[in-house]
Design an enzyme around this catalytic site. Structure first.
Site, PDB file in Angstrom:
ATOM      1  N   GLY A  46      42.487  47.710  47.816  1.00  0.00           N
ATOM      2  CA  GLY A  46      43.317  47.235  46.717  1.00  0.00           C
ATOM      3  C   GLY A  46      42.681  47.591  45.387  1.00  0.00           C
ATOM      4  O   GLY A  46      41.450  47.716  45.298  1.00  0.00           O
ATOM      5  N   GLN A  51      40.945  47.349  36.473  1.00  0.00           N
ATOM      6  CA  GLN A  51      39.672  47.886  36.995  1.00  0.00           C
ATOM      7  C   GLN A  51      39.439  49.333  36.571  1.00  0.00           C
ATOM      8  O   GLN A  51      38.324  49.837  36.662  1.00  0.00           O
ATOM      9  CB  GLN A  51      39.636  47.801  38.528  1.00  0.00           C
ATOM     10  N   CYS A  91      34.924  43.914  46.519  1.00  0.00           N
ATOM     11  CA  CYS A  91      35.696  44.405  45.382  1.00  0.00           C
ATOM     12  C   CYS A  91      35.106  45.733  44.919  1.00  0.00           C
ATOM     13  O   CYS A  91      33.879  45.868  44.841  1.00  0.00           O
ATOM     14  CB  CYS A  91      35.614  43.382  44.244  1.00  0.00           C
ATOM     15  N   LEU A  92      35.961  46.692  44.592  1.00  0.00           N
ATOM     16  CA  LEU A  92      35.470  47.993  44.133  1.00  0.00           C
ATOM     17  C   LEU A  92      34.697  47.871  42.824  1.00  0.00           C
ATOM     18  O   LEU A  92      33.875  48.718  42.500  1.00  0.00           O
ATOM     19  CB  LEU A  92      36.633  48.983  43.975  1.00  0.00           C
ATOM     20  N   HIS A 133      43.541  38.037  45.043  1.00  0.00           N
ATOM     21  CA  HIS A 133      42.369  38.697  44.455  1.00  0.00           C
ATOM     22  C   HIS A 133      42.798  39.633  43.318  1.00  0.00           C
ATOM     23  O   HIS A 133      42.194  39.646  42.244  1.00  0.00           O
ATOM     24  CB  HIS A 133      41.645  39.454  45.580  1.00  0.00           C
ATOM     25  N   GLU A 134      43.864  40.421  43.557  1.00  0.00           N
ATOM     26  CA  GLU A 134      44.296  41.410  42.562  1.00  0.00           C
ATOM     27  C   GLU A 134      44.947  40.747  41.343  1.00  0.00           C
ATOM     28  O   GLU A 134      44.736  41.183  40.207  1.00  0.00           O
ATOM     29  CB  GLU A 134      45.259  42.425  43.183  1.00  0.00           C
ATOM     30  N   HIS A 137      42.398  39.657  39.005  1.00  0.00           N
ATOM     31  CA  HIS A 137      41.949  40.755  38.138  1.00  0.00           C
ATOM     32  C   HIS A 137      42.845  40.882  36.909  1.00  0.00           C
ATOM     33  O   HIS A 137      42.365  41.078  35.787  1.00  0.00           O
ATOM     34  CB  HIS A 137      41.997  42.094  38.886  1.00  0.00           C
TER      35      HIS A 137
HETATM   36 NI    NI Z   1      38.658  43.482  43.219  1.00  0.00          NI
END
Ligand code: NI
Length: 171
Positions: A46, A51, A91-92, A133-134, A137
């Site tokens: 995701g 991000q 998470c990236l 989660h997204e 962000h």
């Molecule tokens: Ni993330």
């Protein structure tokens, strides 16, 4: 298509709040494509536009094993329905860190596709965790925020050290 740079915690730009998408045009389609490429290459399941330092409420996701089921959520909104679940999240933007976070189990998602068509779905399990989660962000929140102060400190120090090391290698 292009690969986009992913911001890494504790970068302050991850704390910004993304704005709703109002124009559904070729530029938005390109952003979605570039985000998908970036997510697949990372690899991750995701990615939120914030991000990659784009302040728009855009999320891409692919939870399939074959990586052939791209989901796009524009302006996603979540209604919590029932239950709680704990899941080991990563998470990236927080590379190499995984931690258990408690979230709502079942949620309703209202969002639009890349053409601006609204859709609604109810879900639980991984999709529910991932969209929560997204959307965090998009509101300037990172999953690390759910951890204890001590763990947050540890994650911050570890990632700052790694960033310093990779910067000095690149120099
Ligand atoms: Ni993330």
């Amino acid at each position: 298509m292009a690969f986009l740079d992913i911001l890494v915690y504790p970068d302050k730009r991850l704390r910004q709040r993304a704005e709703p998408v109002t124009v559904f045009d070729a530029e938005l389609e390109k952003l979605v494509q570039d985000m998908a490429e970036t997510m697949y290459a990372a690899p991750g399941i995701g990615l939120a536009a914030i991000q990659v330092n784009v302040l728009k409420r855009v999320v891409v996701m692919d939870l399939s094993e074959e990586k052939n089921d791209l989901k796009v959520f524009i302006n996603p909104e979540i209604t919590p329905l029932e239950g709680t679940q704990e899941f080991e999240e990563g998470c990236l933007s927080v590379p190499g860190v995984f931690a258990s976070v408690e979230r709502v189990e079942r949620v309703r998602i209202n969002a639009m596709d890349v053409k601006g068509n609204p859709f609604e779905l109810e879900t639980d399990g991984l999709l529910s965790v991932c969209i929560q989660h997204e959307v965090d962000h998009l509101n300037g929140k990172v999953f690390v925020d759910y951890l204890s102060r001590m763990k947050q400190d540890r994650v911050r120090k570890k990632l700052l050290k790694e960033q310093k090391e990779s910067a000095s290698q690149a120099a």
